[in-house]
Design an enzyme around this catalytic site. Structure first.
Site, PDB file in Angstrom:
ATOM      1  CG  ASP A  53      21.255  49.905  -6.220  1.00 53.66           C
ATOM      2  OD1 ASP A  53      21.651  50.134  -7.380  1.00 53.66           O
ATOM      3  OD2 ASP A  53      20.285  49.156  -5.965  1.00 53.66           O
ATOM      4  CB  SER A  54      26.184  50.949  -9.344  1.00 48.84           C
ATOM      5  OG  SER A  54      26.118  52.355  -9.325  1.00 48.84           O
ATOM      6  CD  GLU A 123      17.059  48.036  -9.738  1.00 53.72           C
ATOM      7  OE1 GLU A 123      16.869  46.798  -9.808  1.00 53.72           O
ATOM      8  OE2 GLU A 123      18.190  48.532  -9.624  1.00 53.72           O
ATOM      9  CD  GLU A 190      21.156  48.813 -16.117  1.00 53.77           C
ATOM     10  OE1 GLU A 190      20.520  49.348 -15.185  1.00 53.77           O
ATOM     11  OE2 GLU A 190      22.271  48.283 -15.955  1.00 53.77           O
TER      12      GLU A 190
HETATM   13  O1  KIV Z   1      22.831  52.011  -9.481  1.00 56.23           O
HETATM   14  C1  KIV Z   1      23.093  52.526 -10.575  1.00 56.23           C
HETATM   15  O2  KIV Z   1      24.186  53.047 -10.823  1.00 56.23           O
HETATM   16  C2  KIV Z   1      22.058  52.486 -11.611  1.00 56.23           C
HETATM   17  C3  KIV Z   1      22.457  52.851 -12.998  1.00 56.23           C
HETATM   18  C4  KIV Z   1      23.161  51.719 -13.630  1.00 56.23           C
HETATM   19  C5  KIV Z   1      21.316  53.318 -13.822  1.00 56.23           C
HETATM   20  O3  KIV Z   1      20.947  52.146 -11.338  1.00 56.23           O
END
Ligand code: KIV
Length: 274
Positions: A53-54, A123, A190
């Protein structure tokens, strides 16, 4: 010159990932959000693609991952699945798509799996163990995520290192154990001291821990593709290495990343560790 693609590589399965972990082979994961980059990172030999979701920040231009919806994650997971040939695909459950109830988590996970994910990621620790159990019992492989959990950025007071004090480290270890017992096969760790991540891995030997800013003792590593290709503007966290710095194509840079994860030269504790 970019080496030829290994067209004989078989699809990466959960069984294969567990075998790699048991044999001490590091797992290389990268994010991808579309078909072109999925194909590129798969051709370059990553074991796992995270449709993270980044993408809320890197594709959509938001300031955090919080605004991303399940429909958007389904769309990007479909795009990645079309481009990918062999890598294991992890689909991120976005903020608000699993917190309400186990049933909501199941509906959201089914949507990601039907879009082409092989595993879902969520998460947090504590209450999530029950959800992880509910999903894994129903045939959905789950990757959990502890430490800095970006969907909680406002509650955490920013993108800060987690588990620095004894109480924080103990809570992290307890949550990791509960998630493992609930059936999580993989756990992203993380932004935390390397020693804490090492302890989590040692506590749960069969669990595939995937580190990002968590040292080199984890079973594998993940980075955000845009960060490691130096596409991201602004200040990057210390744990990122620019794999494009040595030139060549983007595929060359990803190959260098895969090689560095496999031979454990990345991360370098002195440069990327906490
Ligand atoms: O959304 C993402 O890219 C992530 C990574 C930073 C592990 O959760």
């Amino acid at each position: 010159m970019t080496p030829p693609v290994d067209s004989t590589r078989k699809p990466v399965t959960l069984h294969r990932l567990r075998e790699m972990h048991a044999q001490g082979e590091k797992i290389a994961m990268l994010t991808a959000y579309d078909a072109t980059f999925a194909r590129l990172v798969d051709d370059a030999g990553v074991d796992c693609i995270l449709v993270g979701d980044s993408l809320g920040m890197l594709v959509q231009g938001h300031g955090s991952t919080v605004p991303v919806s399940i429909d958007e994650m389904v769309y990007h997971t479909r795009c990645v699945a079309r481009g990918n040939r062999t890598a294991w695909v992890v689909g991120d459950l976005p903020f608000g798509s699993y917190q309400e109830s186990r049933e909501q988590a199941l509906r959201s996970s089914v949507a990601l799996m039907q879009a082409g994910a092989h595993m879902v990621k969520l998460e947090g620790g504590g209450w999530t163990a029950d959800t992880v159990h509910f999903l894994t019992e129903r045939g959905i492989p789950v990757c959990a995520h502890l430490g800095l959990t970006p969907q909680s950025v406002h509650a955490l007071g920013g993108y800060r290192i987690q588990g620095r004090d004894q109480a924080g480290a103990d809570t992290m270890r307890r949550h990791a154990k509960e998630l493992t017992e609930a059936g999580a096969a993989m756990l992203v760790l993380e932004l935390m001291p390397s020693a804490v991540a090492a302890q989590v891995q040692a506590d749960n030997p069969g669990l595939m821990t995937i580190g990002i800013g968590a040292g080199r003792a984890t079973a594998g590593q993940v980075l955000v593709l845009h960060d490691m290709l130096n596409f991201t503007r602004g200040k990057l966290p210390r744990f990122v290495r620019n794999f494009a710095a040595d030139g060549g194509s983007a595929e060359d840079a990803v190959r260098r990343y895969v090689a560095a994860v496999k031979d454990a030269s990345f991360p370098d504790e002195a440069v990327h560790g906490y």
